[in-house]
Scaffold this motif. Structure first.
Motif, short mmCIF file in Angstrom:
data_model
loop_
_atom_site.label_atom_id
_atom_site.label_comp_id
_atom_site.label_asym_id
_atom_site.label_seq_id
_atom_site.Cartn_x
_atom_site.Cartn_y
_atom_site.Cartn_z
N HIS A 84 1.09 -1.06 0.10
CA HIS A 84 -0.04 0.12 0.35
C HIS A 84 1.22 0.94 -0.44
CE1 HIS A 84 -3.53 -2.28 1.42
NE2 HIS A 84 -2.24 -2.74 2.29
N ARG A 85 0.51 2.17 -0.57
CA ARG A 85 1.38 3.59 -0.44
C ARG A 85 1.26 4.23 0.70
NH1 ARG A 85 -1.27 8.39 -4.26
NH2 ARG A 85 -2.17 9.29 -1.62
N HIS A 86 0.64 3.99 1.52
CA HIS A 86 0.39 4.45 3.33
C HIS A 86 2.17 3.53 3.52
CE1 HIS A 86 -1.94 1.33 5.45
NE2 HIS A 86 -1.62 1.41 4.43
N LEU A 87 2.26 2.50 2.93
CA LEU A 87 3.88 2.20 4.25
C LEU A 87 5.00 2.80 3.59
CD1 LEU A 87 1.68 -1.38 4.20
CD2 LEU A 87 2.48 0.25 5.66
N VAL A 88 4.71 3.09 2.23
CA VAL A 88 5.77 3.50 1.97
C VAL A 88 6.46 4.69 3.01
CG1 VAL A 88 7.14 5.32 -0.83
CG2 VAL A 88 5.39 3.49 -0.66
N PRO A 89 7.72 4.47 3.23
CA PRO A 89 8.69 5.27 4.23
C PRO A 89 8.27 6.63 3.55
CG PRO A 89 9.94 3.51 3.33
CD PRO A 89 8.63 3.59 2.93
N SER A 90 8.31 7.27 4.85
CA SER A 90 7.36 8.81 4.59
C SER A 90 8.76 9.70 3.69
CB SER A 90 6.73 9.69 5.47
OG SER A 90 7.90 9.83 6.81
N GLY A 91 10.24 9.38 4.24
CA GLY A 91 10.87 10.50 3.54
C GLY A 91 11.13 9.49 2.55
N LEU A 92 10.94 8.81 1.87
CA LEU A 92 12.26 8.41 0.23
C LEU A 92 11.51 9.29 -0.64
CD1 LEU A 92 13.01 6.08 -0.70
CD2 LEU A 92 10.94 5.15 -1.11
N TRP A 93 10.68 10.18 -0.97
CA TRP A 93 9.96 10.00 -1.83
C TRP A 93 10.99 11.71 -1.46
CZ3 TRP A 93 9.68 10.79 -6.96
CH2 TRP A 93 9.79 11.69 -7.67
N HIS A 94 11.60 12.74 -0.79
CA HIS A 94 11.67 14.00 -0.39
C HIS A 94 13.57 13.00 -0.63
CE1 HIS A 94 8.73 15.93 0.73
NE2 HIS A 94 8.72 15.45 1.50
N GLU A 95 13.79 12.08 -0.53
CA GLU A 95 15.37 11.85 -0.22
C GLU A 95 15.89 11.36 -1.96
OE1 GLU A 95 15.65 7.63 1.92
OE2 GLU A 95 15.10 9.39 3.49
N MET A 96 14.38 10.87 -2.89
CA MET A 96 15.45 10.61 -3.96
C MET A 96 15.09 11.74 -4.30
SD MET A 96 12.02 7.74 -4.22
CE MET A 96 12.38 8.09 -6.85
N CYS A 97 14.06 13.20 -4.21
CA CYS A 97 14.40 14.52 -5.24
C CYS A 97 15.44 14.98 -4.50
CB CYS A 97 12.59 14.83 -4.82
SG CYS A 97 11.56 15.06 -5.60
N GLU A 98 15.86 14.99 -3.93
CA GLU A 98 17.60 15.67 -3.11
C GLU A 98 18.21 14.29 -3.77
OE1 GLU A 98 17.87 17.85 -1.36
OE2 GLU A 98 15.95 18.14 -0.38
N ARG A 99 18.19 13.66 -4.16
CA ARG A 99 19.63 12.97 -4.92
C ARG A 99 19.11 13.15 -6.04
NH1 ARG A 99 18.72 8.46 -1.61
NH2 ARG A 99 16.89 7.58 -2.38
N ALA A 100 17.74 13.63 -6.89
CA ALA A 100 18.25 14.14 -8.73
C ALA A 100 19.21 15.28 -8.94
CB ALA A 100 16.51 15.02 -8.60
N LYS A 101 19.52 15.09 -10.12
CA LYS A 101 20.34 15.97 -10.66
C LYS A 101 20.88 16.53 -11.99
CE LYS A 101 24.38 14.40 -7.59
NZ LYS A 101 24.84 15.45 -6.82
N GLU A 102 19.32 15.90 -12.72
CA GLU A 102 18.85 15.62 -13.69
C GLU A 102 17.44 16.16 -14.00
OE1 GLU A 102 20.77 13.36 -16.71
OE2 GLU A 102 22.65 13.35 -15.32
N ARG A 103 16.56 15.31 -13.31
CA ARG A 103 15.09 15.52 -13.98
C ARG A 103 14.31 15.06 -12.49
NH1 ARG A 103 13.13 12.18 -18.66
NH2 ARG A 103 14.92 12.41 -19.71
N ILE A 104 13.31 15.29 -12.42
CA ILE A 104 12.09 14.95 -11.96
C ILE A 104 10.42 15.39 -12.66
CG2 ILE A 104 10.52 15.74 -10.03
CD1 ILE A 104 13.06 16.88 -8.37
#
Length: 252
Positions: A84-104
């Motif tokens: 379920h989406r509500h089980l995705v760690p709350s900070g994961l999407w933010h961490e992915m965005c923080e790592r982005a260098k080219e596109r979101i």
């Protein structure tokens, strides 16, 4: 026998033999032989070619070993499956965005969970200012697909959710016009959240909201194909989408 699939893939991607040769660092005559004589390249060149043309390697060459390897690579692209989406760690999407260098890239109907998140807004601004290309695709609140999705989820207010999200995003339209927003009228089978070569693919399931549906956490591997399948869906939707207007936000 000539490899017409490779020839067609080159044409579809707007590339010449020379372009592909330069991209994967081989002699153009070698690429020409792959096409005109049906020569089968080394596996490393097969995967490099498939990655350059953004297609699955098995689309270009039929080989049971390739098919088995591609299947294994696609499985390896799946980092985690959340029921379920509500089980995705709350900070994961933010961490992915923080790592982005080219596109979101974000492809949703409403994505209200992001539109109500001040930290996400801050991240978008910072990433945009650092040169990251950001594209946000939301559902056209007046289109049939949006109305149908609201009915399927049992609430019939998807159009209102989209307008609320657009209202929240409104300050970004003027302060950061380089953040691109468009509206689409497609039937979505997944909401997709991409940051460079990392992605969350949130499936859509009839009768429940997306927050209750499964999510795949993917990391792209050259030759894998699964990540690129979702990424290509985002690109095709973007090409058919339109800019946001004031009427979309207010409904007036």
């Amino acid at each position: 026998m000539p490899n017409e699939r490779l020839r067609s893939a080159l044409l579809a991607h707007g590339m010449t033999v020379q372009d592909l040769a330069d991209k994967i660092k081989v002699n153009p005559k070698t690429v020409e032989r792959w096409i005109t004589q049906g020569k089968v390249p080394y596996r490393r060149h097969q995967y490099a070619t498939a990655a350059a043309l953004k297609v699955d390697v098995t689309t270009l060459w039929e080989d049971s070993r390739i098919q088995d390897s591609a299947a294994d690579l696609s499985k390896a692209e799946i980092t985690t499956v959340y029921p379920h989406r509500h089980l995705v760690p709350s900070g994961l999407w933010h961490e992915m965005c923080e790592r982005a260098k080219e596109r979101i890239d974000i492809l949703v109907y409403a994505g209200i969970n992001l539109a109500e998140d001040p930290l996400f807004f801050s991240t978008l601004k910072e990433k945009s200012e650092s040169g990251v290309r950001i594209r946000v695709l939301m559902g056209d609140p007046a289109c049939e697909a949006v109305i149908r999705r609201g009915i399927d989820e049992g609430h019939r207010v998807m159009d209102s959710k989209i307008r609320n999200a657009l209202l929240n995003y409104r300050p970004l339209f003027t302060s950061h016009p380089e953040i691109a927003f468009r509206l689409h009228d497609t039937v979505l089978y997944n909401s997709i959240y991409r940051a460079d070569d990392e992605m969350l693919a949130n499936t859509h399931v009839y009768g429940i909201g997306a927050y209750m549906a499964p999510v795949l956490h993917l990391r792209r591997l050259p030759g894998g194909g699964l990540f690129d399948t979702f990424a290509n869906s985002v690109q095709q939707t973007w090409e058919g989408a339109r800019p946001v207007t004031e009427h979309d936000i207010t409904g007036a």
